[in-house]
Write an enzyme that holds these catalytic residues in place. Structure first.
Site, PDB file in Angstrom:
ATOM      1  N   THR A 154       0.856  -1.191   0.000  1.00 42.75           N
ATOM      2  CA  THR A 154       0.000   0.000   0.000  1.00 42.75           C
ATOM      3  C   THR A 154       0.890   1.238   0.000  1.00 42.75           C
ATOM      4  O   THR A 154       2.002   1.198   0.523  1.00 42.75           O
ATOM      5  CB  THR A 154      -0.868  -0.039   1.283  1.00 42.75           C
ATOM      6  OG1 THR A 154      -1.835  -1.055   1.125  1.00 42.75           O
ATOM      7  CG2 THR A 154      -1.551   1.276   1.579  1.00 42.75           C
ATOM      8  N   SER A 184     -11.071  -2.401   2.825  1.00 38.67           N
ATOM      9  CA  SER A 184      -9.705  -2.105   3.267  1.00 38.67           C
ATOM     10  C   SER A 184      -9.717  -0.942   4.259  1.00 38.67           C
ATOM     11  O   SER A 184     -10.551  -0.048   4.168  1.00 38.67           O
ATOM     12  CB  SER A 184      -8.883  -1.729   2.042  1.00 38.67           C
ATOM     13  OG  SER A 184      -7.717  -1.063   2.454  1.00 38.67           O
ATOM     14  N   GLY A 206      -5.377  -4.752   7.098  1.00 35.49           N
ATOM     15  CA  GLY A 206      -6.481  -3.811   7.309  1.00 35.49           C
ATOM     16  C   GLY A 206      -7.339  -4.151   8.513  1.00 35.49           C
ATOM     17  O   GLY A 206      -7.764  -3.254   9.257  1.00 35.49           O
TER      18      GLY A 206
HETATM   19  N1  ASP Z   1      -3.849  -2.115   4.482  1.00 35.52           N
HETATM   20  C1  ASP Z   1      -4.138  -2.744   3.220  1.00 35.52           C
HETATM   21  C2  ASP Z   1      -5.403  -3.539   3.349  1.00 35.52           C
HETATM   22  O1  ASP Z   1      -5.554  -4.266   4.315  1.00 35.52           O
HETATM   23  C3  ASP Z   1      -3.042  -3.626   2.718  1.00 35.52           C
HETATM   24  C4  ASP Z   1      -1.653  -3.070   2.817  1.00 35.52           C
HETATM   25  O2  ASP Z   1      -1.381  -2.107   3.526  1.00 35.52           O
HETATM   26  O3  ASP Z   1      -0.775  -3.604   2.138  1.00 35.52           O
HETATM   27  O4  ASP Z   1      -6.201  -3.484   2.468  1.00 35.52           O
END
Ligand code: ASP
Length: 280
Positions: A154, A184, A206
């Site tokens: 992300t 997310s 997330g």
């Molecule tokens: N936070 C993101 C999610 O859970 C994934 C990530 O940060 O790579 O959708």
């Protein structure tokens, strides 16, 4: 004027030394371009500018290069928050668009500011955004091999501009292999939050970030008088109680920058016009 960007987590298990160097080089270039942009633009516009550059880079799990969900489709989420106006806006599970962060920004002036699924797709089309295929060969191969993830990636940015305004922006392709309809954290106040005291962008799992209300919690603690370091430490301690997996970058109104991760290693870069730091 200061800014920090992050490119999510780097997993040594699934990524090579070469990818690590590529990511660091990309972050270095993006933060320099973004700082130049910040000289003439607001915190909010700069946060969006930096995140859009990372969405364009297939090395990161946002925009081009997003992870593929269990049903074989890519759905992305992005949010922006202007610390000055206290407005949060975002899109959840948007499809086939080059820059989800631009759509999130376009929602700032609307009365309905967080849109999901089909509503987000329709709104994006109304803004004139054309169909754009964000799938890469690498992500499709990972999907076919049923690897859980090639390392969370992300992207996010927090900025303090010359007027003292703060902003945060975050964009993601999600966890990879998630159920369709999964939400997310990146387009919630747990993953992206700012006011006139502090701005935070998160990455990681997330579900853990939402369970801890991480970004909103850190910002609230700084607003109530804790230093940014104290606020990060206390909030990450609470995450540890249930072995939460997360990382965050933050900046306060005095220009103090901070980052923390529960597990190794979030990839990030910071720049204050003098010292450029790239970490992993
Ligand atoms: N936070 C993101 C999610 O859970 C994934 C990530 O940060 O790579 O959708």
């Amino acid at each position: 004027m200061k800014l920090i960007i992050h490119g999510g987590f780097f997993s040594e298990y699934t990524q090579s030394e070469e990818t690590k160097i590529l990511k660091q080089t990309a972050l270095k270039e993006i933060i320099q371009k973004s700082y130049q942009y910040l000289l003439l633009n607001s915190a909010m516009d700069t946060a969006v500018f930096a995140v859009a550059l990372m969405e364009d880079d297939p090395l990161f799990n946002a925009g081009m290069g997003s992870q593929i969900q269990k049903d074989g489709k890519i759905r992305m989420s992005a949010a922006v928050m202007d610390g000055c106006t206290k407005r949060f806006s975002g899109v959840l599970n948007i499809e086939s668009i080059q820059h989800p962060i631009h759509v999130a920004k376009s929602l700032q002036m609307e009365s309905d500011r967080v849109l999901g699924g089909e509503g987000a797709n329709v709104f994006a089309a109304k803004t004139g955004a054309p169909f754009f295929n964000v799938e890469t060969i690498e992500r499709r191969q990972e999907y076919q091999n049923r690897l859980i993830s090639s390392g969370q990636g992300t992207v996010g940015c927090v900025v303090l501009d010359k007027e003292g305004r703060l902003a945060a922006a975050t964009s993601t392709g999600g966890k990879g292999f998630e159920l369709s309809g999964r939400i997310s954290d990146s387009a919630t106040v747990a993953g992206n939050y700012a006011n006139d005291h502090c701005a935070i962008s998160c990455t990681g799992v997330g579900e853990d970030i939402v369970s801890c209300a991480l970004a909103a919690k850190i910002v609230t603690r700084v607003t109530d008088g804790q230093t940014i370091e104290e606020a990060f430490k206390k909030s990450f301690h609470e995450l540890k109680v249930f072995d939460g997996f997360a990382g965050a970058i933050g900046i306060d109104a005095h220009g103090n920058m901070y980052h923390k991760e529960s597990h190794p290693n979030i990839v990030y870069a910071s720049f204050d016009g003098l010292e450029l730091c790239v970490f992993q």
